[in-house]
Design an enzyme around this catalytic site. Structure first.
Site, PDB file in Angstrom:
ATOM      1  N   HIS A  52      -5.268  -1.372   8.571  1.00 21.73           N
ATOM      2  CA  HIS A  52      -3.973  -0.695   8.751  1.00 21.73           C
ATOM      3  C   HIS A  52      -3.770  -0.435  10.240  1.00 21.73           C
ATOM      4  O   HIS A  52      -4.392   0.454  10.828  1.00 21.73           O
ATOM      5  CB  HIS A  52      -3.971   0.609   7.973  1.00 21.73           C
ATOM      6  CG  HIS A  52      -2.603   1.181   7.739  1.00 21.73           C
ATOM      7  ND1 HIS A  52      -1.460   0.666   8.311  1.00 21.73           N
ATOM      8  CD2 HIS A  52      -2.190   2.240   6.978  1.00 21.73           C
ATOM      9  CE1 HIS A  52      -0.410   1.371   7.918  1.00 21.73           C
ATOM     10  NE2 HIS A  52      -0.831   2.329   7.104  1.00 21.73           N
ATOM     11  N   PRO A 108       0.833  -1.207   0.000  1.00 23.46           N
ATOM     12  CA  PRO A 108       0.000   0.000   0.000  1.00 23.46           C
ATOM     13  C   PRO A 108       0.865   1.254   0.000  1.00 23.46           C
ATOM     14  O   PRO A 108       1.814   1.357   0.773  1.00 23.46           O
ATOM     15  CB  PRO A 108      -0.801  -0.121   1.298  1.00 23.46           C
ATOM     16  CG  PRO A 108       0.020  -1.018   2.166  1.00 23.46           C
ATOM     17  CD  PRO A 108       0.727  -1.964   1.255  1.00 23.46           C
ATOM     18  N   TYR A 113       3.153  12.388  -4.646  1.00 19.61           N
ATOM     19  CA  TYR A 113       1.856  12.800  -4.095  1.00 19.61           C
ATOM     20  C   TYR A 113       1.196  13.931  -4.874  1.00 19.61           C
ATOM     21  O   TYR A 113       0.259  14.550  -4.381  1.00 19.61           O
ATOM     22  CB  TYR A 113       2.040  13.228  -2.627  1.00 19.61           C
ATOM     23  CG  TYR A 113       2.818  12.237  -1.807  1.00 19.61           C
ATOM     24  CD1 TYR A 113       2.312  10.973  -1.539  1.00 19.61           C
ATOM     25  CD2 TYR A 113       4.087  12.549  -1.305  1.00 19.61           C
ATOM     26  CE1 TYR A 113       3.030  10.045  -0.797  1.00 19.61           C
ATOM     27  CE2 TYR A 113       4.812  11.630  -0.560  1.00 19.61           C
ATOM     28  CZ  TYR A 113       4.285  10.378  -0.314  1.00 19.61           C
ATOM     29  OH  TYR A 113       5.001   9.471   0.423  1.00 19.61           O
ATOM     30  N   GLY A 138       7.098  -1.987  -2.708  1.00 17.79           N
ATOM     31  CA  GLY A 138       6.515  -0.663  -2.779  1.00 17.79           C
ATOM     32  C   GLY A 138       7.053   0.133  -3.941  1.00 17.79           C
ATOM     33  O   GLY A 138       6.546   0.071  -5.063  1.00 17.79           O
ATOM     34  N   ARG A 139       8.115   0.894  -3.688  1.00 17.94           N
ATOM     35  CA  ARG A 139       8.649   1.783  -4.727  1.00 17.94           C
ATOM     36  C   ARG A 139       9.051   1.065  -6.013  1.00 17.94           C
ATOM     37  O   ARG A 139       8.868   1.624  -7.101  1.00 17.94           O
ATOM     38  CB  ARG A 139       9.816   2.572  -4.148  1.00 17.94           C
ATOM     39  CG  ARG A 139       9.362   3.576  -3.088  1.00 17.94           C
ATOM     40  CD  ARG A 139      10.534   4.254  -2.387  1.00 17.94           C
ATOM     41  NE  ARG A 139      10.063   5.167  -1.343  1.00 17.94           N
ATOM     42  CZ  ARG A 139      10.858   5.834  -0.528  1.00 17.94           C
ATOM     43  NH1 ARG A 139      12.185   5.691  -0.625  1.00 17.94           N
ATOM     44  NH2 ARG A 139      10.360   6.645   0.389  1.00 17.94           N
ATOM     45  N   GLY A 151       9.274  -4.309   3.212  1.00 15.69           N
ATOM     46  CA  GLY A 151      10.269  -3.356   3.692  1.00 15.69           C
ATOM     47  C   GLY A 151      11.574  -3.410   2.930  1.00 15.69           C
ATOM     48  O   GLY A 151      12.472  -4.169   3.276  1.00 15.69           O
ATOM     49  N   GLN A 202      -6.958  -1.357   1.663  1.00 14.88           N
ATOM     50  CA  GLN A 202      -6.401  -1.054   2.981  1.00 14.88           C
ATOM     51  C   GLN A 202      -7.252   0.026   3.648  1.00 14.88           C
ATOM     52  O   GLN A 202      -7.396   1.138   3.124  1.00 14.88           O
ATOM     53  CB  GLN A 202      -4.953  -0.572   2.905  1.00 14.88           C
ATOM     54  CG  GLN A 202      -4.346  -0.455   4.302  1.00 14.88           C
ATOM     55  CD  GLN A 202      -3.011   0.239   4.333  1.00 14.88           C
ATOM     56  OE1 GLN A 202      -2.923   1.426   4.063  1.00 14.88           O
ATOM     57  NE2 GLN A 202      -1.960  -0.499   4.673  1.00 14.88           N
ATOM     58  N   TYR A 247      -0.791   5.329  12.670  1.00 13.91           N
ATOM     59  CA  TYR A 247      -2.171   5.761  12.460  1.00 13.91           C
ATOM     60  C   TYR A 247      -3.052   5.246  13.601  1.00 13.91           C
ATOM     61  O   TYR A 247      -2.553   4.717  14.594  1.00 13.91           O
ATOM     62  CB  TYR A 247      -2.646   5.346  11.071  1.00 13.91           C
ATOM     63  CG  TYR A 247      -1.803   5.984   9.987  1.00 13.91           C
ATOM     64  CD1 TYR A 247      -1.678   7.370   9.915  1.00 13.91           C
ATOM     65  CD2 TYR A 247      -1.080   5.210   9.086  1.00 13.91           C
ATOM     66  CE1 TYR A 247      -0.871   7.972   8.955  1.00 13.91           C
ATOM     67  CE2 TYR A 247      -0.269   5.802   8.122  1.00 13.91           C
ATOM     68  CZ  TYR A 247      -0.168   7.187   8.068  1.00 13.91           C
ATOM     69  OH  TYR A 247       0.642   7.781   7.132  1.00 13.91           O
TER      70      TYR A 247
END
Length: 358
Positions: free
Chosen positions: A173, A22, A343, A315-316, A293, A96, A178
């Protein structure tokens, strides 16, 4: 190679063991998913499982500018564009659910919503707003019993809405500082009721959300993301952390969740999640374990071969390489991510990364 083998996730067949992690991308204008987002996710449909960006279960859960929600009919209809496109591409997709708690700002929230948390202390740092740029985090209102009950119901309704929108399941999540981790974390949880104090109490909200969401949509459609040793958004390490997360994993195992998504943010500057606590979670939880990760192909394959996890999230690399699976199969060079467009609104740095055939 194990990474490219199919895998059965709680009865759901994945075409490989590659998971899209995510990642907040802030392209949901007015917090409503759209055609551009459908293109973005379907471009990455060669992965086995896609997990969406964090999605607000309610107006109170909206944190960042232009993140999607799942609490209105317009949002449900918008997400249908995404799930249809992803399924046509061959992947499965989980939503998510992310309530940001104190990691928010009123300028990013609709009128009438409130920033609520387990503490009144503002989160450290600043929150970006489209209206006024970066702003200091505000003080949050300390949640009472009614707020806690309302928040749990928001997670449940969000999960039901996700299934209506065509998702194969949801990921709760409970990481990255959060709302759920604001309950879990000793440094942030200031509650003096059954949800504060001991780590068993601090685990209670996460467990009850997982129980109630599972009851509403099915345990086989419910996963959770955890980040022990994370330091984002004012979290940090404390005594009993290992015992707390082992205990939490045992409770989640009793519920029978589809998976735990365990994220290690060492690659982004956080302390390393020790092999010991990873092993304690692995032993306590008998469902699928997703590792996440800073992974690249070789380390992912090595951890799968060693039995350290069942699936690996990227991810990236997937952000910048829609065809990451093909590139890893062929040993091809990867595109570098453009950090300046992570973003920003629009197609640039979102749906315009080149693929091998180009």
């Amino acid at each position: 190679m194990k990474l490219f083998e199919s895998y059965t996730l709680a009865g759901l067949t994945l075409q490989n063991r590659v998971v899209m992690a995510p990642m907040t991308r802030s392209r949901a204008i007015d917090n409503i998913p759209n055609e551009l987002m459908a293109t973005y996710y379907s471009q990455r449909g060669s992965a086995g499982l896609l997990i969406t960006e964090g999605t607000a279960p309610s107006p109170n859960g909206l944190g960042y500018a232009r993140i999607p929600g799942i609490y209105s009919q317009a949002q449900i209809e918008g997400w249908k564009l995404v799930t249809t496109a992803v399924h046509e591409a061959g992947a499965k997709i989980f939503l998510q659910i992310m309530h940001t708690g104190r990691v928010s700002h009123p300028l990013n929230m609709p009128e009438g919503s409130q920033v609520v948390s387990t503490t009144t202390e503002p989160a450290p740092g600043e929150m970006y707003t489209d209206q006024e740029g970066p702003q200091a985090y505000p003080a949050s209102r300390l949640m009472n019993e009614a707020d806690i009950a309302q928040a749990k119901e928001e997670y449940v309704q969000a999960a039901k809405n996700a299934i209506e929108a065509g998702f194969d399941g949801v990921e709760i999540h409970a990481a990255n500082g959060y709302l759920i981790e604001q309950f879990l974390n000793k440094a942030i949880n200031q509650l003096e009721n059954d949800y504060g104090g001991s780590y068993e109490n601090r685990n209670r909200f996460a467990i009850e959300v997982a129980q109630e969401v599972s009851a509403a949509i099915g345990k086989e459609k419910t996963g959770i993301r955890l980040s022990p040793y994370g330091v984002f958004n004012g979290t940090g390490i404390y005594e009993e952390l290992d015992e707390q997360f082992e205990g939490l994993a045992k409770e989640l195992n009793e519920i029978g969740l589809a998976y735990i998504h365990l994220v290690d943010h060492e690659a982004m500057g956080a302390p390393k999640v020790s092999p010991e606590v990873k092993n304690r979670i692995r032993q306590a939880f008998q469902g699928t374990l997703i590792l996440s990760g800073g992974y690249e192909h070789e380390r992912a394959e090595a951890d799968l071969q060693a039995g350290n996890g069942d699936l690996v999230a990227f991810g990236r690399p997937l952000l910048a390489n829609p065809d990451l699976v093909a590139r890893m199969r062929e040993g091809a060079e990867l595109n570098a991510p453009n950090f300046d467009t992570f973003y920003t609104p629009g197609e640039a740095g979102y749906t315009d990364y080149p693929v091998l055939t180009e």
